[in-house]
Design an enzyme around this catalytic site. Structure first.
Site, mmCIF file in Angstrom:
data_model
loop_
_atom_site.group_PDB
_atom_site.id
_atom_site.type_symbol
_atom_site.label_atom_id
_atom_site.label_comp_id
_atom_site.label_asym_id
_atom_site.label_seq_id
_atom_site.Cartn_x
_atom_site.Cartn_y
_atom_site.Cartn_z
ATOM 1 N N LYS A 1 -10.543 -4.634 -3.378
ATOM 2 C CA LYS A 1 -11.068 -3.317 -3.802
ATOM 3 C C LYS A 1 -10.203 -2.276 -4.519
ATOM 4 C CE LYS A 1 -10.606 -1.348 0.867
ATOM 5 N NZ LYS A 1 -10.733 -2.588 1.692
ATOM 6 N N LYS B 1 0.637 -1.349 -0.105
ATOM 7 C CA LYS B 1 0.047 0.010 -0.014
ATOM 8 C C LYS B 1 1.059 1.383 0.023
ATOM 9 C CE LYS B 1 -3.990 -1.748 2.246
ATOM 10 N NZ LYS B 1 -5.041 -1.846 3.533
ATOM 11 N N LYS C 1 -4.968 -11.065 -6.042
ATOM 12 C CA LYS C 1 -6.284 -11.585 -5.190
ATOM 13 C C LYS C 1 -7.455 -10.345 -5.779
ATOM 14 C CE LYS C 1 -5.249 -8.357 -1.300
ATOM 15 N NZ LYS C 1 -5.430 -8.230 0.025
HETATM 16 P P1 TYM Z 1 -10.508 -6.809 4.758
HETATM 17 O O1 TYM Z 1 -11.462 -5.643 5.249
HETATM 18 O O2 TYM Z 1 -9.509 -6.035 3.668
HETATM 19 O O3 TYM Z 1 -11.005 -8.075 4.202
HETATM 20 C C1 TYM Z 1 -11.904 -9.059 4.954
HETATM 21 C C2 TYM Z 1 -11.877 -10.333 4.929
HETATM 22 O O4 TYM Z 1 -12.005 -10.596 3.621
HETATM 23 C C3 TYM Z 1 -10.797 -11.516 3.353
HETATM 24 N N1 TYM Z 1 -10.443 -11.360 1.890
HETATM 25 C C4 TYM Z 1 -10.423 -12.402 0.831
HETATM 26 N N2 TYM Z 1 -10.485 -13.756 1.076
HETATM 27 C C5 TYM Z 1 -10.235 -14.339 0.018
HETATM 28 N N3 TYM Z 1 -9.949 -13.768 -1.152
HETATM 29 C C6 TYM Z 1 -9.557 -12.482 -1.527
HETATM 30 N N4 TYM Z 1 -9.425 -12.201 -2.635
HETATM 31 C C7 TYM Z 1 -9.941 -11.538 -0.237
HETATM 32 N N5 TYM Z 1 -10.020 -10.271 -0.114
HETATM 33 C C8 TYM Z 1 -10.166 -10.137 1.331
HETATM 34 C C9 TYM Z 1 -9.569 -10.876 4.090
HETATM 35 O O5 TYM Z 1 -8.475 -11.943 4.354
HETATM 36 C C10 TYM Z 1 -10.557 -10.725 5.355
HETATM 37 O O6 TYM Z 1 -10.500 -11.765 6.366
HETATM 38 N N6 TYM Z 1 -7.153 -6.328 8.288
HETATM 39 C C11 TYM Z 1 -8.123 -6.948 8.236
HETATM 40 C C12 TYM Z 1 -9.445 -6.413 8.967
HETATM 41 C C13 TYM Z 1 -9.064 -6.789 10.261
HETATM 42 C C14 TYM Z 1 -9.130 -7.913 11.018
HETATM 43 C C15 TYM Z 1 -8.816 -7.692 12.292
HETATM 44 C C16 TYM Z 1 -9.282 -9.294 10.628
HETATM 45 C C17 TYM Z 1 -8.809 -5.596 11.339
HETATM 46 N N7 TYM Z 1 -8.894 -6.385 12.620
HETATM 47 C C18 TYM Z 1 -8.811 -8.721 13.382
HETATM 48 C C19 TYM Z 1 -8.883 -10.350 11.750
HETATM 49 C C20 TYM Z 1 -8.826 -10.037 13.063
HETATM 50 C C21 TYM Z 1 -8.729 -6.149 6.782
HETATM 51 O O7 TYM Z 1 -8.362 -5.250 6.055
HETATM 52 O O8 TYM Z 1 -9.591 -7.226 5.837
#
Ligand code: TYM
Length: 338
Positions: free
Chosen positions: A202, A116, A199
Site C-alpha cells: 500500500k 518505514k 513487493k
Molecule cells: P499486512 O497487513 O501488511 O499484510 C497482511 C498479509 O498480507 C501479506 N502480504 C503479501 N503477501 C504476498 N505478496 C505481497 N506483496 C504482500 N503484501 C502483504 C503479509 O505478509 C501478511 O501476511 N504485521 C502484519 C500483521 C500482523 C500479523 C500478526 C500477521 C499483526 N499481527 C500476527 C501474523 C501474525 C502485517 O502488517 O501484515
C-alpha cells in the site's frame, strides 16, 4: 478422543480500506484453506494500524470493511475465530511483558521498521512502530499458535516471535508454544505491477502498480494491461531475467489453479498483451462475486459487529488463560486475591 487440530493465528491490518492482491494471494487465501484442517484464529489488527496516524472514523469503517472482505473471501465464523485485536485487551497486556524481554538492538534490526522509519524520519516515527513486531509476537503467542500463515515479508517477525517465546520459556518456565511460519512458495511475494523488483504494497510509489480488491475491475484491468514487463517477447517464467512476466504468471496461476508450466505452453507464440488482457479478465471473473459478497456483509453492519463481538469473546477465552499464566510466572500479585 479425536486428536486436537494444530492451532493457527494470523493478522491483517485494516488500513487502506481495500486489501490488495498481495494480501489475498500471500495470506488470506491460505487462511481460508486452513479453516478445514486447523483450529484457526484470525485478527484484524487495529492496534497495529495506529502505529501510523489514522483518522478515527475511517479506521472504524476500515475495520468493518476488513471483516467483510475476509468473510467475502471465504472465512466462515462457524469454522474460525475472527476478531478485532483491540476488543481483546490481552494483546496489549502481553505485548508490554514481551517488550520487557526484547532487546533494543534486537528490535532495531527489524527490516520493516528500518524501511518505514527511513521513509518517515525520526520525528515522524512512533515508538509504537518500533515495538510493532513485539505486539505481533503477543498476537501469536497468546493463542499458543503452532503455525502463522503469512507472506514472505513477515518471516523476520515470526523469527523474532520464536526467539521471544524461547527466551521467555527459558527464563520463567514454559508459557508459550514456539510457532513456525507457514509461507507457501507460490504467491508468498506478489510484486508491484509497475516495478516488479518491489513487493506489491500500500505504500508503493505509483498507484498503478497495486491491484485493490475493492476497485472497479475495469480499473484493475487497465493496471494489468499497463504492467511493466521487458523488451523480450517470450512468455516464460523466469523471475531473475523476466520479473514482470513471471509475476503475471504467478498471479494467473494462483487465481486459476493452472500450473505455471501449463500457462507457458498455453501462451507459446502469443504476445505479452494477450497475457495481460486475459489476466485482467481472469481477475475480473474472480473479483466480481467476491465484491458482491463483501457488499452483502457491509449492508448489515450491526450483524457484522455482532459477529466480531462473538469472535472476540471466543478469542478472549484462550488469550486470558495464557496471560494469567504469564502474569503469574513473571511475579505479578494475583488481582482480587483474598
Ligand atoms: P499486512 O497487513 O501488511 O499484510 C497482511 C498479509 O498480507 C501479506 N502480504 C503479501 N503477501 C504476498 N505478496 C505481497 N506483496 C504482500 N503484501 C502483504 C503479509 O505478509 C501478511 O501476511 N504485521 C502484519 C500483521 C500482523 C500479523 C500478526 C500477521 C499483526 N499481527 C500476527 C501474523 C501474525 C502485517 O502488517 O501484515
Amino acid at each position: 478422543m479425536a486428536a486436537e487440530r494444530p492451532r493457527v493465528l494470523s493478522g491483517i491490518q485494516p488500513t487502506a480500506g481495500s486489501f490488495h492482491l498481495g494480501n489475498y494471494l500471500g495470506a488470506v487465501r491460505q487462511w481460508v484453506a486452513l479453516q478445514e484442517t486447523h483450529d484457526t484464529f484470525y485478527s484484524i489488527v487495529d492496534l497495529h494500524a495506529i502505529t501510523v496516524p489514522q483518522d478515527p472514523r475511517a479506521l472504524r469503517e476500515s475495520s468493518r470493511l476488513a471483516a467483510a472482505q475476509l468473510l467475502g473471501a471465504g472465512l466462515d465464523p462457524a469454522r474460525c475465530t475472527l476478531f478485532v485485536q483491540s476488543q481483546v485487551p490481552e494483546h496489549a497486556q502481553l505485548a508490554w511483558v514481551l517488550n520487557c524481554v526484547t532487546g533494543f538492538g534486537e528490535a532495531s534490526r527489524m527490516t520493516q521498521f528500518k524501511d518505514k522509519a527511513a521513509k518517515q524520519g525520526a520525528e515522524g516515527t512512533t515508538v509504537g512502530l518500533f515495538t510493532y513486531p513485539v505486539l505481533q509476537a503477543a498476537d501469536i503467542l497468546l493463542y499458543q499458535a503452532d503455525l502463522v500463515p503469512v507472506g514472505e515479508d513477515q518471516r523476520q517477525h515470526i523469527e523474532l516471535t520464536r526467539d521471544l517465546a524461547e527466551r521467555f520459556n527459558g527464563r520463567f518456565g514454559r508459557a508459550f508454544t514456539v510457532p513456525g511460519p507457514y509461507i507457501l512458495k507460490e504467491g508468498a511475494k506478489i510484486y508491484d505491477l509497475q516495478d516488479p523488483s518491489i513487493k506489491m504494497s500500500k505504500s508503493a510509489s505509483s498507484p498503478k502498480g497495486i491491484v485493490w480488491l475493492m476497485d472497479d475491475p475495469k480499473t484493475s484491468g487497465k493496471k494489468f494491461r499497463g504492467a511493466v514487463t521487458d523488451t523480450d517477447t517470450v512468455i516464460r517464467y523466469d523471475p531473475e531475467t523476466k520479473p514482470g512476466v513471471s509475476n503475471l504468471l504467478t498471479i494467473y496461476s494462483a487465481l486459476t489453479g493452472i500450473g505455471v508450466g501449463e500457462l507457458e505452453e498455453k501462451f507459446t507464440g502469443r504476445l505479452y498483451g494477450s497475457l495481460k488482457t486475459e489476466l485482467g479478465d481472469v481477475f475480473a471473473d474472480w473479483v466480481a462475486p467476491f465484491r458482491a459478497r463483501v457488499q452483502e456483509y457491509l449492508d448489515d453492519p450491526a450483524e457484522l459487529d455482532r459477529l466480531l463481538a462473538r469472535g472476540a469473546e471466543k478469542a478472549r477465552a484462550i488469550a486470558a488463560g495464557t496471560l494469567a499464566d504469564v502474569y503469574e510466572k513473571v511475579g505479578f500479585l494475583p488481582a482480587g486475591a483474598h
